[in-house]
Motif scaffolding. Structure first.
Motif, PDB file in Angstrom:
ATOM      1  N   MET A 100      44.606 -31.737 -39.987  1.00 39.03           N
ATOM      2  CA  MET A 100      43.573 -32.189 -39.060  1.00 39.03           C
ATOM      3  C   MET A 100      43.946 -33.554 -38.510  1.00 39.03           C
ATOM      4  O   MET A 100      44.635 -34.331 -39.165  1.00 39.03           O
ATOM      5  CB  MET A 100      42.196 -32.216 -39.726  1.00 39.03           C
ATOM      6  N   VAL A 101      43.480 -33.839 -37.325  1.00 34.51           N
ATOM      7  CA  VAL A 101      43.719 -35.135 -36.700  1.00 34.51           C
ATOM      8  C   VAL A 101      42.428 -35.930 -36.788  1.00 34.51           C
ATOM      9  O   VAL A 101      41.346 -35.394 -36.550  1.00 34.51           O
ATOM     10  CB  VAL A 101      44.158 -34.967 -35.235  1.00 34.51           C
ATOM     11  N   ALA A 102      42.528 -37.200 -37.148  1.00 32.51           N
ATOM     12  CA  ALA A 102      41.342 -38.053 -37.245  1.00 32.51           C
ATOM     13  C   ALA A 102      41.713 -39.467 -36.840  1.00 32.51           C
ATOM     14  O   ALA A 102      42.811 -39.941 -37.152  1.00 32.51           O
ATOM     15  CB  ALA A 102      40.797 -38.042 -38.675  1.00 32.51           C
ATOM     16  N   GLU A 103      40.813 -40.100 -36.148  1.00 35.90           N
ATOM     17  CA  GLU A 103      41.084 -41.491 -35.768  1.00 35.90           C
ATOM     18  C   GLU A 103      41.141 -42.374 -37.008  1.00 35.90           C
ATOM     19  O   GLU A 103      41.927 -43.302 -37.073  1.00 35.90           O
ATOM     20  CB  GLU A 103      40.010 -41.969 -34.787  1.00 35.90           C
ATOM     21  N   ASP A 104      40.288 -42.056 -37.986  1.00 38.19           N
ATOM     22  CA  ASP A 104      40.272 -42.832 -39.227  1.00 38.19           C
ATOM     23  C   ASP A 104      40.734 -41.929 -40.372  1.00 38.19           C
ATOM     24  O   ASP A 104      39.961 -41.154 -40.923  1.00 38.19           O
ATOM     25  CB  ASP A 104      38.849 -43.353 -39.491  1.00 38.19           C
ATOM     26  N   VAL A 105      41.991 -42.022 -40.703  1.00 41.66           N
ATOM     27  CA  VAL A 105      42.541 -41.163 -41.755  1.00 41.66           C
ATOM     28  C   VAL A 105      41.876 -41.458 -43.097  1.00 41.66           C
ATOM     29  O   VAL A 105      41.540 -40.549 -43.855  1.00 41.66           O
ATOM     30  CB  VAL A 105      44.068 -41.371 -41.889  1.00 41.66           C
ATOM     31  N   ASN A 106      41.655 -42.727 -43.359  1.00 39.11           N
ATOM     32  CA  ASN A 106      41.216 -43.130 -44.693  1.00 39.11           C
ATOM     33  C   ASN A 106      39.865 -42.546 -45.077  1.00 39.11           C
ATOM     34  O   ASN A 106      39.655 -42.172 -46.225  1.00 39.11           O
ATOM     35  CB  ASN A 106      41.201 -44.656 -44.814  1.00 39.11           C
ATOM     36  N   VAL A 107      38.964 -42.460 -44.122  1.00 48.25           N
ATOM     37  CA  VAL A 107      37.647 -41.952 -44.470  1.00 48.25           C
ATOM     38  C   VAL A 107      37.701 -40.442 -44.743  1.00 48.25           C
ATOM     39  O   VAL A 107      37.060 -39.940 -45.668  1.00 48.25           O
ATOM     40  CB  VAL A 107      36.588 -42.330 -43.396  1.00 48.25           C
ATOM     41  N   ASN A 108      38.488 -39.740 -43.976  1.00 47.73           N
ATOM     42  CA  ASN A 108      38.645 -38.301 -44.245  1.00 47.73           C
ATOM     43  C   ASN A 108      39.333 -38.063 -45.583  1.00 47.73           C
ATOM     44  O   ASN A 108      38.975 -37.169 -46.358  1.00 47.73           O
ATOM     45  CB  ASN A 108      39.474 -37.628 -43.131  1.00 47.73           C
ATOM     46  N   GLU A 109      40.324 -38.866 -45.833  1.00 46.37           N
ATOM     47  CA  GLU A 109      41.047 -38.789 -47.103  1.00 46.37           C
ATOM     48  C   GLU A 109      40.085 -38.989 -48.271  1.00 46.37           C
ATOM     49  O   GLU A 109      40.093 -38.232 -49.241  1.00 46.37           O
ATOM     50  CB  GLU A 109      42.118 -39.877 -47.069  1.00 46.37           C
ATOM     51  N   ARG A 110      39.239 -39.999 -48.151  1.00 46.79           N
ATOM     52  CA  ARG A 110      38.279 -40.267 -49.226  1.00 46.79           C
ATOM     53  C   ARG A 110      37.289 -39.117 -49.363  1.00 46.79           C
ATOM     54  O   ARG A 110      36.892 -38.760 -50.468  1.00 46.79           O
ATOM     55  CB  ARG A 110      37.538 -41.576 -48.980  1.00 46.79           C
ATOM     56  N   PHE A 111      36.903 -38.544 -48.217  1.00 47.53           N
ATOM     57  CA  PHE A 111      35.991 -37.401 -48.286  1.00 47.53           C
ATOM     58  C   PHE A 111      36.590 -36.281 -49.127  1.00 47.53           C
ATOM     59  O   PHE A 111      35.954 -35.753 -50.034  1.00 47.53           O
ATOM     60  CB  PHE A 111      35.668 -36.879 -46.876  1.00 47.53           C
ATOM     61  N   PHE A 112      37.809 -35.934 -48.827  1.00 46.73           N
ATOM     62  CA  PHE A 112      38.411 -34.821 -49.566  1.00 46.73           C
ATOM     63  C   PHE A 112      38.642 -35.180 -51.040  1.00 46.73           C
ATOM     64  O   PHE A 112      38.527 -34.326 -51.909  1.00 46.73           O
ATOM     65  CB  PHE A 112      39.709 -34.360 -48.893  1.00 46.73           C
ATOM     66  N   MET A 113      38.928 -36.426 -51.319  1.00 49.08           N
ATOM     67  CA  MET A 113      39.158 -36.820 -52.704  1.00 49.08           C
ATOM     68  C   MET A 113      37.833 -37.000 -53.462  1.00 49.08           C
ATOM     69  O   MET A 113      37.679 -36.513 -54.578  1.00 49.08           O
ATOM     70  CB  MET A 113      40.008 -38.090 -52.754  1.00 49.08           C
ATOM     71  N   ASP A 114      36.862 -37.659 -52.833  1.00 50.64           N
ATOM     72  CA  ASP A 114      35.620 -37.980 -53.554  1.00 50.64           C
ATOM     73  C   ASP A 114      34.649 -36.808 -53.588  1.00 50.64           C
ATOM     74  O   ASP A 114      33.991 -36.564 -54.605  1.00 50.64           O
ATOM     75  CB  ASP A 114      34.926 -39.184 -52.903  1.00 50.64           C
ATOM     76  N   VAL A 115      34.530 -36.104 -52.485  1.00 49.99           N
ATOM     77  CA  VAL A 115      33.528 -35.028 -52.405  1.00 49.99           C
ATOM     78  C   VAL A 115      34.119 -33.684 -52.834  1.00 49.99           C
ATOM     79  O   VAL A 115      33.491 -32.912 -53.547  1.00 49.99           O
ATOM     80  CB  VAL A 115      32.966 -34.926 -50.963  1.00 49.99           C
ATOM     81  N   MET A 116      35.336 -33.428 -52.412  1.00 48.76           N
ATOM     82  CA  MET A 116      35.933 -32.102 -52.620  1.00 48.76           C
ATOM     83  C   MET A 116      36.902 -32.078 -53.812  1.00 48.76           C
ATOM     84  O   MET A 116      37.457 -31.046 -54.133  1.00 48.76           O
ATOM     85  CB  MET A 116      36.669 -31.663 -51.353  1.00 48.76           C
ATOM     86  N   ASP A 117      37.137 -33.239 -54.410  1.00 50.01           N
ATOM     87  CA  ASP A 117      37.975 -33.356 -55.604  1.00 50.01           C
ATOM     88  C   ASP A 117      39.448 -33.018 -55.353  1.00 50.01           C
ATOM     89  O   ASP A 117      40.146 -32.512 -56.232  1.00 50.01           O
ATOM     90  CB  ASP A 117      37.414 -32.481 -56.734  1.00 50.01           C
ATOM     91  N   PHE A 118      39.930 -33.313 -54.144  1.00 49.19           N
ATOM     92  CA  PHE A 118      41.362 -33.190 -53.873  1.00 49.19           C
ATOM     93  C   PHE A 118      42.079 -34.405 -54.467  1.00 49.19           C
ATOM     94  O   PHE A 118      41.449 -35.418 -54.764  1.00 49.19           O
ATOM     95  CB  PHE A 118      41.621 -33.165 -52.356  1.00 49.19           C
ATOM     96  N   TYR A 119      43.379 -34.281 -54.625  1.00 43.79           N
ATOM     97  CA  TYR A 119      44.186 -35.444 -55.020  1.00 43.79           C
ATOM     98  C   TYR A 119      45.297 -35.615 -53.999  1.00 43.79           C
ATOM     99  O   TYR A 119      45.656 -34.673 -53.280  1.00 43.79           O
ATOM    100  CB  TYR A 119      44.736 -35.286 -56.444  1.00 43.79           C
TER     101      TYR A 119
END
Lengths: 307, 307, 307, 307
Positions: free
Chosen positions: C151-170
């Motif tokens: 996915m493309v996002a202007e703010d990578v960091n917030v999406n990254e945190r979403f997947f790590m914090d909410v979805m439990d990705f690493y």
């Protein structure tokens, strides 16, 4: 000038319908002619009319066809054959459907070898103008062409000399008893171009003259050998050995049987050979490694079933 | 009788040490002789003394060597060359270290072609008795042998005729302007055995006579092309295009440059060709697909950098 | 407990018939449902009802579906999402045909992520008892399953945190400006199991929120990537880049476009990842090598075309 | 949370020097510690201190180590183990060099399973910043990591339940007598992540408790399986079966023995599994196809040699 390749192999099958299912449905060859109980087939990357002939009635090889460049080659080979001492006879155009006239020779091993200079041109399946790399829809294994055959003979050396003296083959690899007896071929791999072998000869016990061990379809690459073996499992083809590598020729291989019991091989790679390549020697004690490079062990079926 | 293969290519490099690092360390060839600022190299599966010659000073090809079967072939080719009208001169044993006498011809395109019948025998690295399938310890890409070269010529047709009339090559594939002008070769792929091509000729603009587009190392299989490309990345080799497949020859390829800017190729597979194979035609509009079968687009570097 | 995988991607296509030809005829997916101008498809090795949804009208991604193990996971993720601060809404069984109820979240980047715990079971094409290794008759590329999306996002960091914090990705790999700024993700590769990545996020310029760079089909092996690329050439699929290897993930790849301009990828191999694997860092200056390991150069189309 | 993978296997070897030659020289693992007559080894793509432990004295497996995500997992597993009814004991940091504290369990089959949450970090050989795809110089086979083990147990079902109930594995494939007795496992393939299997259990006759059939090294791709088999031939490794494909897991494989007689496997590919994947069933009559997909025949050595 001279022999181009083994152009066809004419084999006997016990059940033509089962054989068609195998060679067409599983191997992916295309029938180009059916006359009575005989079917003529070609691979998608072969331009001549046929390379495999299936004739109902029995099992084993009926004859081999070798294509030469020009009609003149027929005369040359016929003369050499007479000098060599094998039985020759002229064959006429049409003796084999869609095949030119030529010469038919019977080796001391009783194998019949026909030499011809022309077959009806059919063309490769991808066409001759801006072709694709392979047909978009291939059946089964989708073998592009035949490759070589391994004939069985009680006297390897005389057949070897026939192919070298009469047909102008050169020896690429040779199985010898040991390094003190390198002049005695127990088996012989012979090439007429740059393939590792076009014909090979394996010594057999009394009663094996005129038989073959197998004939091979060429594949391009180890992954194709895997896929072919997978397809064979799905189609319940009786698999003999493989996938593995040969020490001799370095080719990648799987052996299997057609429904009549004729052994087939899919063969890939192997090195590029030239006439000035020194013959590679294998000593009998290392034959298992020469045949099956990984397992280094021969199975009984492999060494005793000839048709 | 006749030409066996392109036996050597003699190229110029700007920096011999950098070139040795590339051809020995990355490509895995072995030096067999170093005289002054010239190094002679062979691949592990080649038996003759050398196949690549690196001479410091400049860039580009100095000459090509083609090996024939026997001394008699030298005379035949020399005579044909005179009839054809190219400049010939005899060369003596030792003009090229470890190479027999022969004949040197200068094509209208100014390329120098040497023909010889013998090189000092060194032997393949795995030996000639019960050999392993490849050397247990290979350096870098571990290319077994050279394969072919693509020469650039302002007049493709005359070079094409030279290889066919004098050297007895046959044409496997041909690039033509369109199907109304199939007699005009814009590029030509020529074989003398069963390889898809031993030499190819590409039409170039004025000033490109005497240059090459690339010369190739043979690899066995698509996985080896990947591994070679990986190794090149690790060794920071300047990669041009690939891995991909050619439409023409169907071979699998990666193009790259040696440190002096000579383009190399690793080439795998491609079909088995024969003299009776109908020539495949490519029309100019489909050339991108013919060259790079997947992307179907030529990059500028590929079409303009010749050395 | 938790997220199993990206279970579906729902994309927009400009021409449904052209899209069906591509995803069914070329890629080999099977339609399981067609409602109005929307088609639901699955790969032969997927057991759930669909993984790719094609909806006519526009281009780009409409939403992603992630499958969790149990209904309880829905509550957990919903709660975490609220804490994280993204917009959530419950979805009902049947909002998506053959898909359970769940939760729908809209990321700051405007991407819509649905989480569900069940889809109608269809089964893999080879069956569940004594199955064959793959279907005997596969269409085109025959891709077994979808793999991941970028996915493309202007703010990578917030999406990254979403997947790590909410979805439990690493995080498996991360692109950073340089080694002095390793906390800033320019791009991020995230996994929830043992694949090298299930979702990746690429930083884009203003206006790129809500877009994707590509989504991928999994293939098994470098030879399958070649064959897929060959098939695409035959079917005149617009190929972007490849075949090649990624430095990031080490996967083997070809990028191409569906007829609407959505970028697809076939992706093979890549290493096996675990939660305790240290994150690999790539610095911006080596990004070309990270993306295209061989050529080490990005093409403009690759870096600017998002849908 | 939970089990990540089989982190180490500790085996006995009769001759440590011969074992080192095999696991280091042929397989390409790296020794990280040697204490007395015990050597600790890791693969190039493993980041923890060791994954294979060789202890001189006897033959067979001494114990298995499974890594969990966090210390809390130790408590959870210990409690579940007590409920399940296997013998447990706490182990301390340093009981195994460079390994954290944890819990040791003895299965009814007498196999010893250790669970730990930390090993000393060593790092993968290509490094963590802008890494190459694999090490430029790999020894022998160059196996990147260990993959799975097949344990032998008189009672498959109890071991299967242990891994599912205590260790939270799920069942991917199962061998049953026939479709009327699908609740009875004759063999079981279990995964804890997305690999086709992390541990498998094979039913054995009385006296086989505590043994293994083999443990496996992962390779990436069918071509690597060929190359590994070639290297083994060169190094005179006793090869059992392969290269071939498994029907079960679809993986590509070669089996061989270390110098002490412990069976190893190189294993590549196999499908990606998930917890919601329906368990594949194999009936006993099709086991030969399930094990060796091509030959569809079991050899005696394969079915009787356990260590």
């Amino acid at each position: 000038m001279g022999v181009l390749r083994m152009g066809y192999i004419h084999i006997r099958v016990t059940d033509l319908e089962a054989a068609k299912k195998h060679y067409i449905g599983t191997m992916g060859f295309t029938p180009t002619l059916e006359i009575g109980r005989t079917v003529y087939l070609k691979g998608w990357d072969e331009w001549d009319h046929h390379s495999v002939v299936l004739e109902e009635g029995g099992v084993g090889v009926k004859k081999f066809g070798f294509k030469v460049e020009s009609p003149d080659d027929i005369d040359v080979i016929e003369n050499k054959a007479r000098v060599f001492g094998v039985k020759t006879e002229r064959m006429s155009r049409g003796d084999n459907p869609e095949v030119s006239d030529g010469v038919r020779m019977t080796l001391p091993s009783t194998h019949v070898v026909e030499v011809y200079y022309d077959q009806t041109y059919v063309g490769i399946e991808v066409g001759g103008v801006n072709p694709d790399a392979f047909p978009r829809h291939l059946a089964g294994v989708g073998a592009p062409r035949i490759d070589h055959a391994l004939m069985v003979a009680e006297d390897v050396n005389v057949n070897e000399r026939f192919f070298m003296d009469v047909m102008d083959f050169y020896q690429v690899e040779r199985l010898v008893p040991d390094l003190d007896h390198t002049e005695c071929s127990l088996a012989s791999w012979l090439s007429v171009g740059n393939r590792g072998h076009d014909i090979a000869i394996l010594g057999g016990p009394p009663g094996t003259d005129g038989k073959i061990h197998h004939f091979a379809f060429q594949l391009y690459g180890w992954s194709e050998v895997l896929r072919a073996s997978d397809i064979m499992s799905m189609d319940e083809v009786h698999l003999d050995v493989g996938p593995t590598r040969h020490g001799i020729t370095r080719g990648q291989t799987t052996y299997f049987f057609d429904p009549s019991g004729n052994r087939n091989e899919v063969f890939s790679d192997g090195y590029v050979a030239y006439r000035d390549r020194p013959t590679t020697l294998w000593t009998a004690d290392r034959l298992p490694k020469g045949i099956f490079y990984h397992k280094r062990q021969l199975n009984e079926e492999y060494t005793t079933v000839f048709t």
